[in-house]
Enzyme design. Structure first.
Site, PDB file in Angstrom:
ATOM      1  N   ASP A   1      14.517  -4.267  -3.167  1.00  0.00           N
ATOM      2  CA  ASP A   1      13.622  -3.232  -3.695  1.00  0.00           C
ATOM      3  C   ASP A   1      13.581  -3.334  -5.216  1.00  0.00           C
ATOM      4  O   ASP A   1      14.395  -4.024  -5.820  1.00  0.00           O
ATOM      5  CB  ASP A   1      14.122  -1.844  -3.257  1.00  0.00           C
ATOM      6  CG  ASP A   1      12.990  -0.817  -3.227  1.00  0.00           C
ATOM      7  OD1 ASP A   1      11.852  -1.166  -3.613  1.00  0.00           O
ATOM      8  OD2 ASP A   1      13.247   0.324  -2.824  1.00  0.00           O
TER       9      ASP A   1
ATOM     10  N   HIS B   1       3.478  -3.501   3.985  1.00  0.00           N
ATOM     11  CA  HIS B   1       3.729  -2.394   3.045  1.00  0.00           C
ATOM     12  C   HIS B   1       3.282  -2.714   1.622  1.00  0.00           C
ATOM     13  O   HIS B   1       2.602  -1.923   0.985  1.00  0.00           O
ATOM     14  CB  HIS B   1       5.215  -2.024   3.095  1.00  0.00           C
ATOM     15  CG  HIS B   1       5.634  -0.975   2.122  1.00  0.00           C
ATOM     16  ND1 HIS B   1       5.015   0.260   2.054  1.00  0.00           N
ATOM     17  CD2 HIS B   1       6.600  -0.955   1.149  1.00  0.00           C
ATOM     18  CE1 HIS B   1       5.588   0.988   1.096  1.00  0.00           C
ATOM     19  NE2 HIS B   1       6.544   0.266   0.535  1.00  0.00           N
TER      20      HIS B   1
HETATM   21  C1  HEM Z   1      11.949   4.547   2.932  1.00  0.00           C
HETATM   22  C2  HEM Z   1      10.763   4.306   2.442  1.00  0.00           C
HETATM   23  C3  HEM Z   1      10.373   3.036   1.745  1.00  0.00           C
HETATM   24  C4  HEM Z   1      10.857   1.766   1.890  1.00  0.00           C
HETATM   25  C5  HEM Z   1      11.945   1.283   2.826  1.00  0.00           C
HETATM   26  C6  HEM Z   1      10.128   0.939   0.957  1.00  0.00           C
HETATM   27  C7  HEM Z   1      10.349  -0.421   0.773  1.00  0.00           C
HETATM   28  C8  HEM Z   1       9.713  -1.203  -0.154  1.00  0.00           C
HETATM   29  C9  HEM Z   1       9.991  -2.587  -0.405  1.00  0.00           C
HETATM   30  C10 HEM Z   1      11.067  -3.410   0.314  1.00  0.00           C
HETATM   31  C11 HEM Z   1       9.149  -3.021  -1.368  1.00  0.00           C
HETATM   32  C12 HEM Z   1       9.065  -4.436  -1.949  1.00  0.00           C
HETATM   33  C13 HEM Z   1       9.880  -4.628  -3.159  1.00  0.00           C
HETATM   34  C14 HEM Z   1       9.278  -4.153  -4.451  1.00  0.00           C
HETATM   35  O1  HEM Z   1       8.172  -4.544  -4.827  1.00  0.00           O
HETATM   36  O2  HEM Z   1       9.945  -3.360  -5.120  1.00  0.00           O
HETATM   37  C15 HEM Z   1       8.318  -1.892  -1.745  1.00  0.00           C
HETATM   38  C16 HEM Z   1       7.311  -1.923  -2.674  1.00  0.00           C
HETATM   39  C17 HEM Z   1       6.483  -0.857  -2.948  1.00  0.00           C
HETATM   40  N1  HEM Z   1       6.504   0.382  -2.375  1.00  0.00           N
HETATM   41 FE1  HEM Z   1       7.799   1.015  -0.981  1.00  0.00          FE
HETATM   42  N2  HEM Z   1       9.208   1.699   0.295  1.00  0.00           N
HETATM   43  C18 HEM Z   1       9.334   2.989   0.743  1.00  0.00           C
HETATM   44  C19 HEM Z   1       8.622   4.084   0.329  1.00  0.00           C
HETATM   45  C20 HEM Z   1       7.525   4.031  -0.495  1.00  0.00           C
HETATM   46  C21 HEM Z   1       6.707   5.170  -0.830  1.00  0.00           C
HETATM   47  C22 HEM Z   1       6.896   6.627  -0.369  1.00  0.00           C
HETATM   48  C23 HEM Z   1       5.733   4.709  -1.640  1.00  0.00           C
HETATM   49  C24 HEM Z   1       4.672   5.592  -2.227  1.00  0.00           C
HETATM   50  C25 HEM Z   1       3.474   5.433  -2.348  1.00  0.00           C
HETATM   51  C26 HEM Z   1       5.941   3.281  -1.836  1.00  0.00           C
HETATM   52  C27 HEM Z   1       5.195   2.441  -2.641  1.00  0.00           C
HETATM   53  C28 HEM Z   1       5.511   1.139  -2.935  1.00  0.00           C
HETATM   54  C29 HEM Z   1       4.815   0.354  -3.940  1.00  0.00           C
HETATM   55  C30 HEM Z   1       3.665   0.810  -4.826  1.00  0.00           C
HETATM   56  C31 HEM Z   1       5.428  -0.905  -3.952  1.00  0.00           C
HETATM   57  C32 HEM Z   1       5.101  -2.086  -4.848  1.00  0.00           C
HETATM   58  C33 HEM Z   1       4.063  -2.974  -4.228  1.00  0.00           C
HETATM   59  C34 HEM Z   1       3.701  -4.116  -5.178  1.00  0.00           C
HETATM   60  O3  HEM Z   1       3.413  -3.844  -6.338  1.00  0.00           O
HETATM   61  O4  HEM Z   1       3.723  -5.257  -4.733  1.00  0.00           O
HETATM   62  N3  HEM Z   1       7.037   2.907  -1.111  1.00  0.00           N
HETATM   63  N4  HEM Z   1       8.682  -0.800  -0.978  1.00  0.00           N
END
Ligand code: HEM
Length: 513
Positions: free
Chosen positions: A195, A353
């Protein structure tokens, strides 16, 4: 044409902006202390005493530069950095007796998270509905949140206890829980994926505070000055802090108008979204094992197709078939991709995601103009920059136990303390959930077949069953995508709130008088 950074960017008031917002408090352990004000006069006295120990952006940056120096000279002593930030809900601002609060523009902030929960897809009944949350439940009168960070439990707990002693009986503590980086998988959330990989680069000058450093985010991509590092766009700071230029929806680079919250003291402040998200890890793993066996594909690949990245952080857009741990070690390569080379989502499903939450240059809205694919993509990409967030979450709870692993059922609470910063809750945090993540027909270029984000997406219907298109591999060839039904939510809301994070001078000159 790319904006010439030498023409100047906003001068960031680093001593005013709280430290978690633009850079992030240094932390391996973090306490979230939610409170209700019970004695306004005493609470204001407490705020006056607390203000000098609030960790500012200037402080966290100073520490970042120290950490960089330490990396070059590893024999030097490692410092134990601690941090303190504070924020308030709308009802907290009312309780403080601040005038003109109706002028605050963001209607979602004024309404509060429990009132907005159904609109972002949370269930309206059952344990994940706001009536049953652990913190911030409907009608609870949650007024604010103190965050205390540091390298480990003992250091943070000591500091948190001394802050609570300072507050005395001016407040009633509603909640006090810790988040911590995972012991055996540091930097990875509980499903196991790395993350904190992709964050927007932030424009703005800091030379007044650090003469050797002109910009908050330097340009590391020589071939594209509109990027911070390869694949990571530079975004104007008004998207994340009030009082600075924001984005222009039609142009990636040009500064838009200065973003205001509605009241002058909101300058150098911002909104924080806090969501305590429970993750059902054994259930997620069991689902991966069963479905991959049924489809005859590798379990790790199926998981990567749901997230858009391998557990190592390597993106499917670059490594579509197998993980590439070498790539994962190259920080500057992890974001060096766009989605235009993958228009049929053969490498990375539209609903993965990271593709839902940040569609980069996917075509996200259809214009009536008869313009080329490339022009549509660049218009979409510019518009998408008006919906970015800064994420500062930390896991909570212990790793999955052997019993849970064998039984395939969660018995111990764990998940993500999700924290994001943005100047519009409506147009950034809520927009991402409503218009992208939870809309099975998004992006329009998927011809309505993308399905839900399988990690985060929610179906507000009675069964909550979600559709995910793209489980089976269609790279480099293959004619059909596979739509599977996800039986239940793997991520459940269990608390949270919408908060305003004031500047240090608003804390002293407005909030404590
Ligand atoms: C338990 C809940 C969640 C999990 C397990 C999760 C997991 C992840 C993972 C593994 C990544 C990829 C690594 C990274 O780019 O940092 C990511 C990216 C991201 N997540 Fe989540 N996330 C969660 C909740 C959320 C929530 C509530 C949002 C709100 C809108 C969100 C928005 C994003 C965004 C914007 C990215 C970056 C995408 C990019 O720029 O490529 N996530 N998340």
């Amino acid at each position: 044409m790319a904006y010439d950074r030498n023409k100047g960017e906003d001068n960031l008031a680093l001593d005013q902006i709280q430290g978690d917002v633009l850079v992030g408090l240094q932390k391996d352990y973090q306490r979230f202390i939610a409170f209700q004000i019970i004695d306004r006069v005493r609470f204001k006295q407490f705020l006056r005493n607390l203000a000098p120990i609030i960790t500012t952006t200037q402080k966290v940056l100073e520490r970042e530069f120290t950490i960089q120096l330490l990396k070059k000279n590893p024999n030097k002593e490692v410092f134990l950095f601690t941090g303190v930030n504070i924020s308030f809900t709308f009802s907290g601002l009312v309780e403080l007796g601040l005038p003109n609060l109706g002028k605050i523009k963001d209607a979602s902030f004024r309404a509060g998270l429990p009132a907005r929960s159904a609109a972002i897809g949370d269930p309206t009944i059952g344990p994940a509905s706001p009536a049953n949350w652990i913190i911030g439940k409907s009608g609870q009168n949650l007024h604010g949140l103190i965050m205390v960070t540091g390298p480990n439990g003992p250091v943070v707990n000591d500091l948190a206890a001394s802050i609570l002693a300072l507050a005395g009986n001016s407040l009633n503590k509603l909640y006090n829980e810790a988040g911590l980086t995972r012991r055996h998988d540091r930097g990875h959330e509980h499903f196991g994926y790395k993350d904190g990989v992709s964050q927007p680069g932030i424009r703005g000058e800091i030379g007044g505070f650090f003469p050797k450093h002109k910009f908050l985010t330097p340009s590391l991509n020589g071939s594209d000055p509109s990027q911070a590092s390869p694949g990571s766009a530079l975004v104007w700071p008004g998207e994340f802090v009030f009082g600075y230029h924001g984005q222009t929806p039609s142009n990636m680079d040009a500064p838009g108008p200065v973003v205001e919250g509605g009241i002058p003291w909101m300058k150098d402040g911002t909104y924080m979204v806090f969501r305590r998200l429970k993750q059902l890890v054994p259930e997620f793993n069991r689902f991966l094992a069963e479905l991959s066996a049924k489809l005859g594909i590798d379990e790790q690949l199926l998981g990567a197709r749901m997230v858009g990245r391998w557990k190592s952080g390597a993106p499917l857009a670059i490594a579509p078939i197998q993980d590439n741990p070498l790539l994962a070690r190259e920080e500057l390569s992890l974001n060096d991709f766009k989605f235009a080379p993958d228009p049929s989502a053969r490498r990375c499903p539209f609903a993965a995601h990271i593709r839902k939450a940040n569609p980069r240059d996917d075509i996200t809205f259809v214009t009536n103009n008869k313009i080329t694919d490339g022009e549509q993509r660049s218009q979409s990409e510019a518009d998408n920059q008006t919906h970015r967030i800064l994420r500062r979450g930390i896991p909570f709870g212990e790793d999955v136990s052997r019993e849970e692993q064998i039984g395939g059922i969660t018995t111990i609470d764990r998940g993500l303390m999700f924290v994001s910063y943005q100047t519009s809750i409506e147009n950034q945090f809520e927009f991402i959930l409503q218009k992208w993540v939870n809309d099975p027909a998004f992006p329009p270029s998927s011809e309505g077949r993308a399905g839900h984000d399988p990690i985060l997406g929610q179906n507000s219907g009675a069964t909550r069953a979600r559709k995910f298109n793209g489980a089976a591999v269609t790279y480099p060839i293959g004619s059909n995508q596979t739509i599977v039904t996800l039986p239940s939510d793997f991520v459940q809301a269990t608390g949270g709130g919408y908060f305003f994070v004031p500047s240090t001078s608003a804390l002293v000159d407005v909030f404590s008088v």
